[in-house]
Scaffold this motif. Sequence first.
Motif, PDB file in Angstrom:
ATOM      1  N   MET A  71      21.808   6.313 -73.033  1.00  0.00           N
ATOM      2  CA  MET A  71      21.047   4.980 -72.990  1.00  0.00           C
ATOM      3  C   MET A  71      21.193   4.824 -71.810  1.00  0.00           C
ATOM      4  N   LEU A  72      19.658   3.363 -71.611  1.00  0.00           N
ATOM      5  CA  LEU A  72      18.929   3.445 -70.439  1.00  0.00           C
ATOM      6  C   LEU A  72      18.457   2.349 -70.249  1.00  0.00           C
ATOM      7  N   THR A  73      18.785   1.441 -70.003  1.00  0.00           N
ATOM      8  CA  THR A  73      18.314  -0.596 -69.981  1.00  0.00           C
ATOM      9  C   THR A  73      17.432  -0.375 -68.966  1.00  0.00           C
ATOM     10  N   ILE A  74      16.359  -1.277 -68.960  1.00  0.00           N
ATOM     11  CA  ILE A  74      14.888  -1.147 -67.980  1.00  0.00           C
ATOM     12  C   ILE A  74      15.513  -3.242 -68.017  1.00  0.00           C
TER      13      ILE A  74
ATOM     14  N   PRO B 175       8.875  -9.033 -65.215  1.00  0.00           N
ATOM     15  CA  PRO B 175       8.168  -8.687 -66.651  1.00  0.00           C
ATOM     16  C   PRO B 175       7.630  -7.300 -67.022  1.00  0.00           C
ATOM     17  N   LEU B 176       7.741  -6.681 -67.839  1.00  0.00           N
ATOM     18  CA  LEU B 176       7.794  -5.657 -69.099  1.00  0.00           C
ATOM     19  C   LEU B 176       6.159  -5.969 -69.786  1.00  0.00           C
ATOM     20  N   LEU B 177       5.769  -4.542 -69.305  1.00  0.00           N
ATOM     21  CA  LEU B 177       4.158  -5.427 -69.524  1.00  0.00           C
ATOM     22  C   LEU B 177       4.054  -4.683 -71.208  1.00  0.00           C
ATOM     23  N   PRO B 178       2.944  -5.028 -72.218  1.00  0.00           N
ATOM     24  CA  PRO B 178       2.965  -4.729 -72.651  1.00  0.00           C
ATOM     25  C   PRO B 178       2.387  -2.633 -72.853  1.00  0.00           C
ATOM     26  N   ASP B 179       1.417  -2.243 -72.104  1.00  0.00           N
ATOM     27  CA  ASP B 179       1.374  -1.522 -72.096  1.00  0.00           C
ATOM     28  C   ASP B 179       2.436  -0.557 -71.124  1.00  0.00           C
ATOM     29  N   ARG B 180       3.233  -1.054 -70.410  1.00  0.00           N
ATOM     30  CA  ARG B 180       4.099  -0.124 -69.847  1.00  0.00           C
ATOM     31  C   ARG B 180       4.976  -0.090 -70.945  1.00  0.00           C
TER      32      ARG B 180
ATOM     33  N   SER C 198       1.462  -7.503 -54.664  1.00  0.00           N
ATOM     34  CA  SER C 198       2.573  -6.785 -53.832  1.00  0.00           C
ATOM     35  C   SER C 198       2.631  -5.764 -55.524  1.00  0.00           C
ATOM     36  N   LEU C 199       3.263  -4.780 -55.180  1.00  0.00           N
ATOM     37  CA  LEU C 199       3.766  -3.523 -55.987  1.00  0.00           C
ATOM     38  C   LEU C 199       5.569  -3.855 -56.597  1.00  0.00           C
ATOM     39  N   LYS C 200       5.935  -4.317 -57.108  1.00  0.00           N
ATOM     40  CA  LYS C 200       7.332  -4.670 -57.056  1.00  0.00           C
ATOM     41  C   LYS C 200       7.677  -3.670 -58.863  1.00  0.00           C
ATOM     42  N   TYR C 201       8.917  -2.366 -58.653  1.00  0.00           N
ATOM     43  CA  TYR C 201      10.015  -2.135 -59.194  1.00  0.00           C
ATOM     44  C   TYR C 201      10.481  -2.539 -60.657  1.00  0.00           C
ATOM     45  N   LEU C 202      10.194  -2.236 -61.538  1.00  0.00           N
ATOM     46  CA  LEU C 202      11.436  -2.887 -62.225  1.00  0.00           C
ATOM     47  C   LEU C 202      13.469  -1.999 -62.177  1.00  0.00           C
TER      48      LEU C 202
END
Length: 500
Positions: free
Chosen positions: A432-435, A439-444, A419-423
């Motif tokens: 200022m930006l917050t994500i 899970p935030l992957l290393p390549d992302r 399944s495709l999921k968005y943060l």
Amino acid sequence: MDFNGGKPLSPWKVPSRISLKRIRHKINSDLSLQTPSSSTNEKNPQKLNAKRNRPMINKFALARSISTPTADENLTPNLLTTTTSEKSNDEHLLAKLHQIMPPPSTNVSNDLHFQSTMKSFSFDEAFSPVESNKISDEIFDTFPIDWSLKSSCRFHSLNSSSEFLNHFMKLRSTDESLALEYICSNINQDNDKALFRSLTSYWTYPHIPWLKLFPRIQQQQQTNVNFSSLDEQAQIALQDEWKSAFQSLFQAFRTKYSTFFYMCTHTFNILFREDPSSQQILAVISPTTSGLRSTLEREGIEFTMADGDDSLNKNNDEEEDDVNAEENDAECAQWLEDMGLSATSSTTANNDRRCTSTKKKSSNDKTRSTTILIRDLSSVNSLFNFLLNKSQRTCMALTGTLAGIPPTLISPRPFLHSSLKYLNVHFQSNTMLTIDGGPLLPDRLKGLWNLLTNRTEQIQMICTNVERTSALNLDGEQGRTIKQVQVNENRQIRVQFTTI
């Protein structure tokens, strides 16, 4: 027959007379009831005064604090007498107890057994706080790779006049379509908005909307308490589908279609990635237990400890620690018998000491000492077969809301049943930006840094790490993760690491 004026009396009576008789009877009965009550009031005036002075209790009043007395309590002197009598009774009981069982003597330092026993247990070591995280700064020309997963990340522009985030705030439908195309095909994308959208995505399985499947920490499973676990048929169907998904993902990893992927369980996490030095695939498991390591050895899976020690030496060290702990317990039991106490009374203290020692060891074991590395290709394939066929024993919880649910698979590339999921992306302001929200992957993370630094170089990034995945980094110091990144005056990347 009676006559009234020559007329016979009727058997019927006048209603007015009947009502008057009833009224008179009621008045006489009320008077007869009042006379004895008045006599009792004259005989017992003290009881009436006591009832009047007694404080009225309102059953429907709100609960009040015990320490704040009311006005009625201050007016009643009987409460003071009861408290003084209770204090005198307590003092009398304490005096009797001291006569029966005198207090222990203060001269305990001369007892050699007590000194030898207290050496084995140190309150300073047992109840000392956990060691603070070590922070170090380094300079890099390119963004370093951090294999630990991030739960959130915040980007902040040091230049308050720059409004570089306005470009990413509003996405059009064409940008969403291009982002999906880039995610699925992994082609080069010239649209910055679509690239930004694709960098906040990940593929996962299983996906159950009403359950939180990442991270699988026992303390954070309280959010799933309101939901019941799946029935047995649903668990079997989900496990069968998970096997085909895991097999598809591992085949994509072996063919280098996917460069890495994660497998997260309720007890340990596994990272499958490529070794840059040997160009071979490897697996990193953290944290591990002695039972899991012994199971892998029985399956013929060769591994090495991340801190340099092999598994056999590690098991021997654990056995030596157990022997030392049993010797200390024997000394404590002998000391208690010398004092005239039974050895069973020390079970609570021993359990507290063991719990404290395990808590102290867990902070180190789960980060560095229990991390294992599998480099051999045949061992990696054996690990895959073991997880595929025996995942129900080692990778699934037996109780709770997540009972019978297979491990969570996380990958940057699509795979079967995924399944495709968005943060979640939050724009606090133009600078200022917050994500967060997954899970935030290393390549992302690296792609977001390169994309935003192209807009402005005066930018700072602060990350929140998932502690259970910090030991997945094997480059350099074990357990070192990125905490903060910014660009210095020489246009170099200044990275602040934290070591758990």
